[in-house]
Design a protein around this motif. Structure first.
Motif, short mmCIF file in Angstrom:
data_model
loop_
_atom_site.label_atom_id
_atom_site.label_comp_id
_atom_site.label_asym_id
_atom_site.label_seq_id
_atom_site.Cartn_x
_atom_site.Cartn_y
_atom_site.Cartn_z
N ALA B 133 6.45 -10.66 0.26
CA ALA B 133 5.44 -11.45 -0.43
C ALA B 133 5.51 -12.92 -0.02
O ALA B 133 4.48 -13.60 0.05
CB ALA B 133 5.61 -11.31 -1.94
N ASP B 134 6.71 -13.41 0.28
CA ASP B 134 6.87 -14.83 0.65
C ASP B 134 6.08 -15.21 1.89
O ASP B 134 5.52 -16.31 1.97
CB ASP B 134 8.35 -15.16 0.90
CG ASP B 134 9.13 -15.13 -0.40
OD1 ASP B 134 8.48 -15.10 -1.48
OD2 ASP B 134 10.38 -15.12 -0.34
N ALA B 137 2.27 -15.23 0.92
CA ALA B 137 1.81 -16.28 -0.01
C ALA B 137 1.02 -17.41 0.67
O ALA B 137 -0.08 -17.74 0.23
CB ALA B 137 2.98 -16.81 -0.82
N ASN B 178 1.19 -8.65 -6.67
CA ASN B 178 1.20 -9.92 -7.43
C ASN B 178 0.80 -11.12 -6.57
O ASN B 178 0.10 -12.01 -7.03
CB ASN B 178 2.59 -10.15 -8.04
CG ASN B 178 2.83 -9.25 -9.25
OD1 ASN B 178 1.89 -8.92 -9.98
ND2 ASN B 178 4.06 -8.81 -9.44
N VAL B 179 1.26 -11.12 -5.32
CA VAL B 179 0.99 -12.29 -4.49
C VAL B 179 -0.50 -12.42 -4.17
O VAL B 179 -1.00 -13.51 -3.87
CB VAL B 179 1.86 -12.27 -3.19
CG1 VAL B 179 1.30 -11.28 -2.17
CG2 VAL B 179 1.96 -13.65 -2.57
#
Lengths: 189, 293
Positions: B133-134, B137, B178-179
């Motif tokens: 996810a990072d 983002a 979520n991201v």
């Protein structure tokens, strides 16, 4: 007695008894705890639970095993294999029973085995499965006039989107012929 | 980052949009995919139901071909059944050298030899572990805020080999959802079975399993999948299942790269949403209107 009922009652002979011994080895350490049955998503549709099937395998009750539809209902979700407290390869054991039934053309497994064999025939010919060709071969092998209608609407939708095309079964170039032949030779089929 | 790529047969046919959206997504993330040359079918669930040796030889052929590509990269596979078949060979030959000999006796007929030094990875493993996810983002262009997404993992990317997720309670898709700004639909059906090929040979049983999944997805805007067979089972029979059970079980079903692809700004044309069999009107509206910015 009609023919089907006679076939049902006939004792089942399997031509590869040593392969049933291999399945017995796979489940030898079964403690009949029933975790497999409790984990199986298809258990509701089975005539014997997986736990009872393993006992039948260990007792060598081949008639009961191969008249049962239990093994053919395994969808290879691997929950039983994951959860078995004895660490037994139960999904593989189900597959091994399917293989015996497919080799011997046992009636309870006929529909599944024709489905898989049609799939593999398309693969043998072309290297990759041609979805429409394989379904056509399956319908032909099943000799059921109504079966194609169950899939006609889906076939049309997929064709409409250009994902599949009408494929008349063709001999192909025998892409995987050598591999298939060698496997058959080594498995003594 | 570089990966060897094995699309598998479905991705050239009924799951074409999984292939095209995967390629588009990976390209946008700067990842290079190199397709294995001359790859063939992995045997799907058909080979293991007919012949044990064939169920090893067919995937092994592709692993052997991947080795000849001489690329120092892992092999990424989007289809869970293909993934498990190839992974199964890689795992088995590590433990049982006899099996490697048997496989190589077969492969010799095709002038190939398997050594067994390639890592077999599922697409979800690559996206969740290597990218994560990072790294997504900073690339988010369109927030999917307002959408509720049900992550569906299916079986064979989780079990029997526990590689990148909890096989009982999988969670790797949650940070990825979520991201994008969407919410994760709370359910416990993520790792349950869709019935695999039952839908073709034992339709009543298959429909029962799929109906339970679609019912539990109610309240979500879409289900995301990472397997062409799961996708087909969940999306293609909704009308028939709804009629059989007398309830509306229509639901949008997307492939994971399509969902996260939308969030990083790829268009629904790039991601070939036109090829999906079940995208509901309300999902399209939500995607196009203000609640998704």
């Amino acid at each position: 007695m009609n023919q089907t009922a006679m076939a049902e009652n006939k004792a089942i002979t399997i031509s590869f008894p040593e392969e049933l011994s291999e399945v017995q080895e796979m489940v030898r350490a079964c403690i009949q705890c029933g975790t497999c049955s409790g984990s199986c998503p298809n258990e509701f549709a089975m005539d014997f639970t997986p736990r009872r099937l393993w006992r039948m395998v260990l007792m060598g009750q081949k008639d009961d095993i191969f008249k049962s539809k239990t093994f053919s209902l395994c969808s290879s979700c691997y929950y039983c294999t994951l959860r078995c407290p004895r660490g037994l390869p139960l999904t593989e054991a189900m597959a091994a029973l399917k293989q015996i039934a497919a080799k011997d053309g046992l009636s309870k497994y006929k529909q599944s085995s024709l489905f898989y064999k049609s799939f593999l025939e398309s693969v043998r010919r072309h290297g990759k499965v041609r979805e429409m060709e394989f379904m056509t071969m399956y319908f032909t092998a099943m000799k059921s006039p109504f079966l194609p209608f169950r899939f006609a609407a889906l076939g049309m939708r997929l064709m409409g989107k250009g994902k599949v095309h009408i494929q008349i079964p063709s001999k192909g170039e025998g892409k995987l012929k050598a591999i298939f032949r060698k496997v058959e030779e080594m498995e003594g089929r | 980052m570089n990966y060897l790529y094995y699309p598998g047969c479905s991705l050239e046919g009924s799951a074409l949009e999984y292939n095209l959206s995967t390629i588009a997504f990976m390209e946008a993330m700067g990842i290079e995919l190199t397709e294995i040359e001359d790859w063939t079918c992995c045997g799907a669930s058909a080979a293991e139901s007919v012949s044990h040796l064939l169920s090893l030889a067919l995937p092994a052929r592709n692993l052997a071909l991947a080795e000849t590509m001489e690329l120092d990269a892992d092999l990424m596979i989007p289809c869970s059944a293909c993934y498990l078949n190839l992974r199964n060979v890689a795992e088995k030959i590590k433990k049982e050298p006899d099996i490697l000999n048997e496989i190589n006796t077969v492969l010799k007929e095709d002038n190939l030899e398997l050594k067994g030094d390639i890592q077999v990875r599922h697409l979800l493993d690559v996206v969740a572990t290597d990218l994560g996810a990072d790294s997504l983002a900073p690339k988010i262009r369109k927030s999917l805020d307002g959408l509720s997404i049900a992550p569906y993992y299916g079986c064979q990317c989780l079990r029997p080999y526990t590689v990148f997720d909890d096989p009982e309670k999988p969670t790797t898709m949650e940070p990825l959802i979520n991201v994008t700004g969407a919410r994760v639909h709370a359910w416990d059906m993520g790792g349950k079975c869709c019935g695999a090929s039952h839908m073709n040979t034992k339709m009543d049983v298959g429909m029962e399993l799929v109906a339970a999944i679609l019912r539990a997805a109610r309240g979500a805007d879409a289900v995301v999948t990472v397997c062409p067979m799961c996708q087909m089972n969940l999306e293609a029979y909704q009308k028939k299942i709804s009629a059989t059970y007398g309830e509306d079980l229509s639901m949008t079903i997307l492939y994971l790269p399509q969902l996260i692809g939308l969030a990083i700004g790829l268009s629904d044309k790039d991601l070939r949403l036109d090829l999906n069999l079940s995208i509901t009107e309300s999902f399209r509206n939500k995607l196009n209107n203000d609640c998704v910015k």
